[in-house]
Design a protein around this motif. Structure first.
Motif, PDB file in Angstrom:
ATOM      1  N   VAL A 196       0.798  -1.295  -0.081  1.00  0.00           N
ATOM      2  CA  VAL A 196      -0.097  -0.076   0.091  1.00  0.00           C
ATOM      3  C   VAL A 196       1.042   1.518   0.034  1.00  0.00           C
ATOM      4  O   VAL A 196       0.517   2.179  -0.836  1.00  0.00           O
ATOM      5  CB  VAL A 196      -0.967  -0.002   1.163  1.00  0.00           C
ATOM      6  CG1 VAL A 196      -1.659   1.380   1.278  1.00  0.00           C
ATOM      7  CG2 VAL A 196      -2.001  -1.270   0.867  1.00  0.00           C
ATOM      8  N   SER A 197       2.005   1.082   0.890  1.00  0.00           N
ATOM      9  CA  SER A 197       2.782   2.456   0.727  1.00  0.00           C
ATOM     10  C   SER A 197       3.449   2.654  -0.734  1.00  0.00           C
ATOM     11  O   SER A 197       3.256   4.172  -1.100  1.00  0.00           O
ATOM     12  CB  SER A 197       3.901   1.993   1.732  1.00  0.00           C
ATOM     13  OG  SER A 197       4.834   0.931   1.103  1.00  0.00           O
ATOM     14  N   ARG A 198       3.694   1.865  -1.453  1.00  0.00           N
ATOM     15  CA  ARG A 198       4.007   2.190  -2.860  1.00  0.00           C
ATOM     16  C   ARG A 198       3.077   2.624  -3.586  1.00  0.00           C
ATOM     17  O   ARG A 198       3.213   3.586  -4.477  1.00  0.00           O
ATOM     18  CB  ARG A 198       4.606   0.932  -3.546  1.00  0.00           C
ATOM     19  CG  ARG A 198       4.950   1.224  -5.153  1.00  0.00           C
ATOM     20  CD  ARG A 198       6.186   0.321  -5.374  1.00  0.00           C
ATOM     21  NE  ARG A 198       6.516   0.778  -6.827  1.00  0.00           N
ATOM     22  CZ  ARG A 198       6.318   0.243  -8.032  1.00  0.00           C
ATOM     23  NH1 ARG A 198       5.345  -0.660  -7.976  1.00  0.00           N
ATOM     24  NH2 ARG A 198       6.697   0.769  -8.866  1.00  0.00           N
ATOM     25  N   LEU A 206      -7.182   6.397  -0.914  1.00  0.00           N
ATOM     26  CA  LEU A 206      -6.685   5.165  -1.544  1.00  0.00           C
ATOM     27  C   LEU A 206      -7.490   3.902  -1.117  1.00  0.00           C
ATOM     28  O   LEU A 206      -7.698   3.043  -1.650  1.00  0.00           O
ATOM     29  CB  LEU A 206      -5.086   5.158  -1.388  1.00  0.00           C
ATOM     30  CG  LEU A 206      -4.491   3.986  -2.032  1.00  0.00           C
ATOM     31  CD1 LEU A 206      -4.907   3.873  -3.482  1.00  0.00           C
ATOM     32  CD2 LEU A 206      -2.983   3.908  -1.448  1.00  0.00           C
ATOM     33  N   SER A 207      -7.522   3.998   0.159  1.00  0.00           N
ATOM     34  CA  SER A 207      -8.257   2.791   1.033  1.00  0.00           C
ATOM     35  C   SER A 207      -9.403   2.615   0.340  1.00  0.00           C
ATOM     36  O   SER A 207     -10.012   1.406   0.058  1.00  0.00           O
ATOM     37  CB  SER A 207      -8.250   3.133   2.617  1.00  0.00           C
ATOM     38  OG  SER A 207      -9.137   1.951   3.050  1.00  0.00           O
ATOM     39  N   GLN A 208     -10.395   3.840   0.161  1.00  0.00           N
ATOM     40  CA  GLN A 208     -11.676   3.622  -0.716  1.00  0.00           C
ATOM     41  C   GLN A 208     -11.401   2.892  -1.979  1.00  0.00           C
ATOM     42  O   GLN A 208     -12.353   1.942  -2.295  1.00  0.00           O
ATOM     43  CB  GLN A 208     -12.296   4.897  -0.431  1.00  0.00           C
ATOM     44  CG  GLN A 208     -12.909   5.288   0.696  1.00  0.00           C
ATOM     45  CD  GLN A 208     -13.762   6.694   0.659  1.00  0.00           C
ATOM     46  OE1 GLN A 208     -13.494   7.372  -0.338  1.00  0.00           O
ATOM     47  NE2 GLN A 208     -13.831   7.223   2.136  1.00  0.00           N
ATOM     48  N   HIS A 209     -10.414   3.385  -2.687  1.00  0.00           N
ATOM     49  CA  HIS A 209     -10.434   3.008  -3.983  1.00  0.00           C
ATOM     50  C   HIS A 209      -9.933   1.522  -3.996  1.00  0.00           C
ATOM     51  O   HIS A 209     -10.631   0.527  -5.046  1.00  0.00           O
ATOM     52  CB  HIS A 209      -9.222   3.751  -4.652  1.00  0.00           C
ATOM     53  CG  HIS A 209      -9.674   5.269  -5.201  1.00  0.00           C
ATOM     54  ND1 HIS A 209     -10.966   5.362  -6.165  1.00  0.00           N
ATOM     55  CD2 HIS A 209      -9.143   6.260  -4.957  1.00  0.00           C
ATOM     56  CE1 HIS A 209     -10.940   6.704  -6.141  1.00  0.00           C
ATOM     57  NE2 HIS A 209     -10.039   7.421  -5.344  1.00  0.00           N
ATOM     58  N   LEU A 210      -9.141   1.182  -3.182  1.00  0.00           N
ATOM     59  CA  LEU A 210      -8.702  -0.276  -2.919  1.00  0.00           C
ATOM     60  C   LEU A 210     -10.040  -1.394  -2.562  1.00  0.00           C
ATOM     61  O   LEU A 210     -10.163  -2.508  -3.108  1.00  0.00           O
ATOM     62  CB  LEU A 210      -7.721  -0.362  -2.034  1.00  0.00           C
ATOM     63  CG  LEU A 210      -6.305  -0.088  -2.533  1.00  0.00           C
ATOM     64  CD1 LEU A 210      -5.281   0.263  -1.574  1.00  0.00           C
ATOM     65  CD2 LEU A 210      -5.701  -0.865  -3.779  1.00  0.00           C
ATOM     66  N   ALA A 211     -10.634  -0.679  -1.649  1.00  0.00           N
ATOM     67  CA  ALA A 211     -12.017  -1.389  -1.224  1.00  0.00           C
ATOM     68  C   ALA A 211     -12.958  -1.648  -2.462  1.00  0.00           C
ATOM     69  O   ALA A 211     -13.510  -2.762  -2.845  1.00  0.00           O
ATOM     70  CB  ALA A 211     -12.738  -0.789  -0.259  1.00  0.00           C
TER      71      ALA A 211
END
Length: 147
Positions: free
Chosen positions: A39-41, A53-58
């Motif tokens: 996730v850091s990258r 980013l967390s929402q997009h990944l979800a």
């Protein structure tokens, strides 16, 4: 045979891809030999805030396009199917073809050509074929001559 459920599922897949950050995340994952990145990258490359980013990944995870694994404090995302990388290359080839053809836009075409390469032998062939074409009119006779 009722094909509507299949079209609905396909539409949901394309909806899950319908954001520039999500496409960028998928391209980062596709560029890795293991189709994986921490996730850091992903945050560094996309420049997204952690919550966004967390929402997009979800969204991508719900669509079954990526999966997550935890190793200590680090979370890694991975493409669930190498076919997703192929889809990205075909989409890029289509867009490059459009940008170089009748919708010519030199600035956007130059920017698209500077994007990092996406792996995949068959996909690369698709991309190279698209880059070799300049206008749809030039490819029509060759395509019409195929059996």
């Amino acid at each position: 045979m009722d094909t509507q459920p299949l079209y609905a599922i396909k539409a949901e897949l394309f909806k899950s891809l319908a954001h520039p950050v999500r496409i960028q995340v998928l391209e980062v994952l596709a560029a890795d030999a293991d189709l994986t990145a921490p996730v850091s990258r992903l945050q560094t490359v996309t420049g997204s805030e952690p919550s966004a980013l967390s929402q997009h990944l979800a969204v991508l995870k719900r669509a079954g396009v990526v999966e997550a694994t935890r190793s200590g404090n680090a979370v890694h995302y991975r493409l669930t199917e190498p076919l997703v990388a192929e889809l990205l290359v075909v989409a890029r080839a289509f867009l490059l073809h459009r940008l170089a053809g009748r919708d010519a836009d030199a600035d956007r075409l130059a920017a698209a050509r500077r994007l990092p390469a996406l792996p995949g032998a068959s996909a690369r062939a698709v991309l190279e074929a698209a880059l070799a074409r300049t206008t749809p009119a030039e490819t029509a006779p060759a395509e019409a001559a195929r059996p």
